[in-house]
Design an enzyme around this catalytic site. Structure first.
Site, PDB file in Angstrom:
ATOM      1  N   ALA A   1     -11.259  -0.252   6.864  1.00  0.00           N
ATOM      2  CA  ALA A   1     -10.251   0.781   7.095  1.00  0.00           C
ATOM      3  C   ALA A   1      -9.860   1.321   5.722  1.00  0.00           C
ATOM      4  O   ALA A   1      -8.915   0.839   5.089  1.00  0.00           O
ATOM      5  CB  ALA A   1      -9.053   0.192   7.814  1.00  0.00           C
TER       6      ALA A   1
ATOM      7  N   GLY B   1      -1.061   0.342   2.048  1.00  0.00           N
ATOM      8  CA  GLY B   1      -2.142  -0.394   2.711  1.00  0.00           C
ATOM      9  C   GLY B   1      -2.207  -0.024   4.176  1.00  0.00           C
ATOM     10  O   GLY B   1      -1.638   0.991   4.591  1.00  0.00           O
ATOM     11  N   ASN B   2      -2.920  -0.802   4.955  1.00  0.00           N
ATOM     12  CA  ASN B   2      -2.925  -0.584   6.405  1.00  0.00           C
ATOM     13  C   ASN B   2      -3.056  -1.938   7.100  1.00  0.00           C
ATOM     14  O   ASN B   2      -3.140  -2.980   6.448  1.00  0.00           O
ATOM     15  CB  ASN B   2      -4.025   0.395   6.817  1.00  0.00           C
ATOM     16  CG  ASN B   2      -5.406  -0.089   6.416  1.00  0.00           C
ATOM     17  OD1 ASN B   2      -5.864  -1.129   6.868  1.00  0.00           O
ATOM     18  ND2 ASN B   2      -6.066   0.655   5.533  1.00  0.00           N
ATOM     19  N   ARG B   3      -3.079  -1.917   8.426  1.00  0.00           N
ATOM     20  CA  ARG B   3      -2.967  -3.175   9.183  1.00  0.00           C
ATOM     21  C   ARG B   3      -4.304  -3.886   9.403  1.00  0.00           C
ATOM     22  O   ARG B   3      -4.373  -4.856  10.142  1.00  0.00           O
ATOM     23  CB  ARG B   3      -2.328  -2.897  10.545  1.00  0.00           C
ATOM     24  CG  ARG B   3      -0.932  -2.341  10.447  1.00  0.00           C
ATOM     25  CD  ARG B   3      -0.338  -2.159  11.846  1.00  0.00           C
ATOM     26  NE  ARG B   3       0.668  -1.127  11.852  1.00  0.00           N
ATOM     27  CZ  ARG B   3       1.925  -1.293  11.443  1.00  0.00           C
ATOM     28  NH1 ARG B   3       2.311  -2.474  10.999  1.00  0.00           N
ATOM     29  NH2 ARG B   3       2.776  -0.294  11.475  1.00  0.00           N
TER      30      ARG B   3
END
Ligand code: CTP
Length: 397
Positions: free
Chosen positions: A276, A209-211
């Site tokens: 994102a 995943g990402n932030r």
């Protein structure tokens, strides 16, 4: 459109008063703050406890709140607080008194004090509604700028059939939404907004995943709705809530987001790609949990499809807006993405700016358009940043 608005719902003595509880539920669901005023007569039909509980505010009826302590309910303040008044159901009696400036109830005194728009939804027997005096009174109200939500044709409490039924709560809400949106710059525009991260599954318990929190994209969708537009929010995994008026499609992965974007693309006027999206996804998604091992471990990845690039290559009249999240050579990279993805403009935000980017409630952006015009903005709340982006988008319509 209704989110955050202050609504004064005035309930009068009609059998249709029970429908006011459904109206309150819809208003609250749409994000409005609701204060109910009831006439004495309306309490014969529906209890203040019901309406107070649903609206989350004590119901008001009298001028005096506590006579021993000398405390009164301030109808002037209430009139100023309201963004609009909705009188539903409005009886022939209350309509007559409103038309002739009478102030013998708290409801009427508040009506006379208010400067905001007033919506009146009549409910009465068909002959009362057809009576010349009722017609004249409604005409007077309309002439003074009050907005009438016409009653419907159907079976009435008297057993007669005709015009006089209070419009259904859903119809009243739809009427309000349309009326409040009138004149707003994005009326009639459908806009796809993507938000949040994507999760690329490794095995049943793990993902890449990402932030991204999704806050920027969600704020953009809300800003579109406030300007009268119709946002379609495609959201990656996030705990954020969106208001009821926003059509939301939840997705997990980049691939799912691509599929949903393709589904709606031909139907929208613009796309704001704030998500994102993961650039890589595991080649193999393991069906069973990968077990711990002592040796080194690596996961083979393949690129995901670039959604915005796909949309840029297939666009017709749609206005495309992208984001560029950069840590180095920001402006140059953002300009390249603007051209390669065939965008109207790009929103560049640097992760190096304090208070900007993922997770924060604030952001600091630069907008670059096709003519390389660069507009720098201050650090602002994500809601204000969303408004700046929407102001820029409006120029393209
Ligand atoms: N984007 C997309 N699909 C992807 C990756 C990105 O639609 N698979 C979109 C993003 O939503 C954003 C824009 O493309 O609007 C730029 O994303 P960004 O992550 O800044 O750049 P990338 O194009 O992924 O390039 P890089 O990671 O090399 O900076």
């Amino acid at each position: 459109m209704l989110r955050g608005s202050n609504v004064l719902l005035c309930v009068t003595g009609s059998i249709a008063a029970y429908k006011s509880s459904f109206i309150i539920r819809l208003l609250v669901k749409a994000g409005a703050n609701v204060q109910v005023i009831m006439t004495q007569a309306s309490k014969e039909f529906v209890t203040p406890l019901t309406l107070g509980t649903l609206s989350k505010n004590p119901v008001l009826t009298d001028f005096v709140k506590n006579s021993d302590a000398g405390v009164w309910n301030n109808h002037v303040d209430l009139g100023l607080w309201a963004d609009f008044i909705l009188v539903a159901p409005a009886t022939a009696n209350t309509i007559a008194k409103m038309a002739h400036g009478e102030a013998d109830s708290f409801l009427l005194a508040t009506y006379l004090s208010a400067k905001c728009p007033v919506y009146v939804a009549p409910a009465m027997d068909l002959d009362m509604y057809q009576h010349a005096s009722t017609k004249d009174n409604l005409f007077l109200l309309e002439e003074r700028g009050n907005i009438i939500i016409k009653p419907k044709y159907g079976e009435l409490a008297s057993g007669l059939v005709g015009e006089g039924r209070l419009a259904e709560p859903e119809e009243i809400l739809a009427f309000l939404e349309l009326s409040l949106a009138a004149g707003k710059p994005l009326v009639g525009k459908k806009i796809l907004v993507t938000a949040g991260p994507t999760h690329e599954s490794i095995d049943p318990v793990r993902f890449i995943g990402n932030r991204s929190s999704g806050k920027m994209g969600f704020a953009i969708a809300e800003a579109i709705a406030e300007q009268g537009g119709e946002p379609i929010l495609i959201a990656g995994p996030t705990s954020l809530e969106s208001s009821a008026e926003i059509k939301r499609i939840n997705v997990e992965s980049a691939n799912e987001m691509l599929a949903e974007c393709k589904n709606v693309f031909s139907d929208v006027d613009a796309v704001i790609m704030a998500a994102a999206v993961a650039d890589f996804t595991p080649i193999q998604k393991q069906i069973q949990k990968i077990k711990k091992a002592d040796s080194k471990m690596s996961i083979a990845l393949k690129p995901t499809e670039d959604i915005l690039l796909y949309l840029g290559n297939h666009k017709k009249e749609q206005v495309l807006v992208g984001f560029a999240m950069e840590t180095e050579n920001g402006l140059e990279n953002a300009k390249k993405k603007l051209k390669s993805k065939n965008l109207a403009f790009i929103v560049y935000n640097s992760l190096n700016e304090k208070g900007a980017g993922f997770q924060h409630d604030t952001n600091k952006i630069v907008i670059i358009d096709q003519h390389n015009k660069i507009t720098n903005f201050e650090l602002k709340s994500k809601q204000e940043v969303a408004n700046d982006i929407i102001d820029e988008l409006i120029k393209y319509f």
